[in-house]
Enzyme design. Structure first.
Site, PDB file in Angstrom:
ATOM      1  N   ASN A 158       4.239   5.003  -6.374  1.00 58.68           N
ATOM      2  CA  ASN A 158       3.310   4.376  -7.390  1.00 58.68           C
ATOM      3  C   ASN A 158       2.025   5.394  -7.586  1.00 58.68           C
ATOM      4  O   ASN A 158       1.385   5.331  -8.735  1.00 58.68           O
ATOM      5  CB  ASN A 158       2.709   3.089  -7.218  1.00 58.68           C
ATOM      6  CG  ASN A 158       2.011   2.942  -5.649  1.00 58.68           C
ATOM      7  OD1 ASN A 158       2.235   3.694  -4.845  1.00 58.68           O
ATOM      8  ND2 ASN A 158       1.490   1.783  -5.663  1.00 58.68           N
ATOM      9  N   GLU A 253      -0.318   2.510   5.379  1.00 52.28           N
ATOM     10  CA  GLU A 253      -0.694   1.481   4.521  1.00 52.28           C
ATOM     11  C   GLU A 253       0.460   1.057   3.741  1.00 52.28           C
ATOM     12  O   GLU A 253       1.415   1.565   3.185  1.00 52.28           O
ATOM     13  CB  GLU A 253      -1.883   2.136   3.275  1.00 52.28           C
ATOM     14  CG  GLU A 253      -2.194   1.173   2.519  1.00 52.28           C
ATOM     15  CD  GLU A 253      -2.124   1.376   0.890  1.00 52.28           C
ATOM     16  OE1 GLU A 253      -1.748   0.360   0.351  1.00 52.28           O
ATOM     17  OE2 GLU A 253      -2.376   2.426   0.564  1.00 52.28           O
ATOM     18  N   CYS A 287      -0.011  -1.699  -4.321  1.00 52.78           N
ATOM     19  CA  CYS A 287      -0.264  -2.595  -3.050  1.00 52.78           C
ATOM     20  C   CYS A 287      -1.535  -3.720  -3.111  1.00 52.78           C
ATOM     21  O   CYS A 287      -1.545  -4.604  -2.574  1.00 52.78           O
ATOM     22  CB  CYS A 287      -0.191  -1.897  -1.656  1.00 52.78           C
ATOM     23  SG  CYS A 287      -1.001  -0.294  -1.857  1.00 52.78           S
TER      24      CYS A 287
HETATM   25  O1  G3P Z   1      -0.486   0.849  -4.310  1.00 53.65           O
HETATM   26  C1  G3P Z   1      -1.383   1.978  -3.536  1.00 53.65           C
HETATM   27  C2  G3P Z   1      -2.849   1.362  -3.058  1.00 53.65           C
HETATM   28  O2  G3P Z   1      -3.376   2.324  -2.403  1.00 53.65           O
HETATM   29  C3  G3P Z   1      -3.425   0.803  -4.206  1.00 53.65           C
HETATM   30  O3  G3P Z   1      -4.702   1.782  -4.980  1.00 53.65           O
HETATM   31  O4  G3P Z   1      -6.445   2.588  -6.304  1.00 53.65           O
HETATM   32  O5  G3P Z   1      -4.541   0.920  -7.332  1.00 53.65           O
HETATM   33  O6  G3P Z   1      -6.091   0.114  -5.640  1.00 53.65           O
HETATM   34  P1  G3P Z   1      -5.196   1.261  -5.935  1.00 53.65           P
END
Ligand code: G3P
Length: 478
Positions: A158, A253, A287
């Site tokens: 992603n 993570e 996530c």
């Molecule tokens: O899914 C990856 C995670 O690190 C989300 O990052 O920047 O979308 O909150 P962000």
């Protein structure tokens, strides 16, 4: 047609001796977009060897010089944002404007690593012995931070570029070498990004990028004796990696089921805007996406109405046209999401929109009156579906949030800051956002998950520290 992108090792682009390739399927067209090398275990061994040698020299390279090279790579990456963004559109179907943002954010992240690194690695500690009982002032202890060695970085599909550099930047500034195993969807974007490091003039072998089949080189890499640290972002695989990995520091993570708790006094327009942003951006494939809304019954109707009005305005279609909702990454992912929707249908959830799917494209869907017996109440769809559970007390909301096996982030909407803080304290998640949707950034903020959501803490400063070890020298006075 027929071209296979080479992998990167020892400062060179190479073809794998396997003669095989891995296909990258464009999620929108569902046809092969690119091909990358299917590296062999023998090639991984060679990568590890040169990585180890390169690291020894790099650790002796002055910190300011390491920083200088990182700044150079950051600038080159930003210059090359267009072709990299183009790959992201084709490989992971991320809306075009967001792909550019991802690359620019990545350049900024690398520069910040360089700046933060020279500060925090430029300092050590000085301790004296007589503060501990029974000691005279006869020992001086000097500490500094030394690199771990070879860091293995495995980012997810992603954010193939951003979550790769969030590992590469800290690893390199701290004096480590780095082996990157990109996700298959996003591999070509990663190879382009690595070319920016190549152009910046990093020493040979310091950064490598191996592509291939997980079944062939996945475990082989993560269990490789040459690896001194693993930084992984992704799904369940992380749990099995952590069980198999050797005695090396792990930064993981994994998934999340981020809850959005809405109290009666919340600004419902603000909440609705954040559910849209938090739940539907990149079609929910984050996530940190809002993955369950826990709203007080008395304001639930009003909130659902506001969210529905905004869902109706979301543009659904291909990433090239900058649509809000784009095809999810793979057919199996779309099937999984569909399974969750069907389960909710059977068990009586209210479908605020009609369920609609074409290929990997799933229309945004808000599910009201979701109950705990539905899979969507607990599972992570990684798609554009947001469940709403109506609650009758704050405790009920906190209880649902804490009953999850995930604990990444959560958010609470209220105008009462005292309540917000108490709820934050009660939520078993790595971060709680007050009056905004969960998010990882800004990239120097600590980022961590509890329970199945991860190991360790990320964010630039934490990652730099995590990728080092304390070394002490004790001066013993006569
Ligand atoms: O899914 C990856 C995670 O690190 C989300 O990052 O920047 O979308 O909150 P962000």
């Amino acid at each position: 047609e027929g071209d296979v992108f080479k992998y990167y090792t020892d400062g060179e682009w190479k073809k794998s001796a396997s003669g095989k390739s891995v296909a990258i399927i464009n999620p929108t067209t569902r046809t092969t977009q690119y091909k990358v090398q299917a590296c062999t275990q023998e090639e991984v061994n060679k990568v590890m060897e040169s990585s180890k040698i390169a690291q020894k020299h790099w650790a002796k390279t002055p910190l300011w010089k390491r920083a200088e090279l990182l700044h150079k790579a950051a600038a080159i990456l930003k210059e090359h944002k267009a072709p990299i963004a183009e790959c992201l559109v084709k490989e992971i179907a991320k809306p075009a404007k967001d792909t550019v943002t991802e690359v620019v954010r990545s350049g900024d992240l690398i520069s910040y690593c360089a700046e933060e690194g020279v500060r925090i690695l430029g300092e050590g500690k000085f301790l004296v012995s007589d503060s501990f009982p029974g000691n005279e002032r006869t020992k001086y202890c000097l500490t500094s931070k030394i690199p771990l060695g070879v860091v293995l970085a495995i980012p997810p599909f992603n954010y193939p570029v951003n979550l790769a550099v969030s590992k590469i930047g800290p690893a390199l500034i701290a004096g480590n070498s780095l082996v990157l195993k990109p996700p298959t969807q996003g591999a070509v974007a990663c190879l382009h990004m690595v070319q920016c490091f190549n152009l910046a003039g990093f020493p040979k072998g310091l950064i490598s990028c191996v592509t291939g089949k997980g079944s062939e080189i996945g475990d082989f890499l993560t269990m490789h004796p040459g690896v001194n640290c693993i930084s992984f972002t992704g799904g369940d695989t992380g749990i099995s990696i952590s069980k198999k990995a050797g005695m090396v520091p792990l930064q993981m993570e994994l998934g999340g089921k981020d809850a959005c708790i809405v109290l009666e006094d919340a600004d419902l327009d603000l909440v609705a805007a954040n559910i849209i942003k938090g739940g539907f951006s990149y079609s929910g494939q984050r996530c940190t996406a809002v993955k369950v809304v826990l709203v007080m019954e008395s304001v639930a109707d009003a909130l659902v109405e506001k969210v529905n009005a905004k869902v109706a305005k979301l543009k659904v279609g291909p990433p090239e046209e900058d649509c809000d909702i784009t095809p999810v990454v793979s057919e199996s992912s779309a099937n999984f999401i569909e399974g969750l929707a069907k389960d909710a249908k059977t068990k009586g959830a209210t479908f605020c929109q009609e369920y609609k799917r074409e290929g990997n494209l799933i229309w945004p869907l808000l599910l009201d009156n979701v109950r705990p017996d539905m899979r969507i109440a607990w599972e992570e769809p990684f798609g554009p579906i947001v469940p709403v559970i109506r609650i009758n007390s704050i405790e009920e909301g906190i209880h649902h949030c804490n009953a999850s096996n995930f604990g990444l982030q959560g958010c609470v909407f209220t105008k009462d800051i005292n309540k917000a803080i108490l709820i934050s304290d009660a939520m078993e998640t790595g971060t709680v956002q007050i009056n905004s949707a969960p998010a990882r950034g800004p990239d120097h903020f600590p980022f961590q998950g509890l329970k199945d959501s991860g190991i360790g803490s990320q964010g630039i400063t934490n990652s730099i520290n995590m990728m080092t070890k304390i070394k002490s020298t004790v001066i013993n006075l006569p």
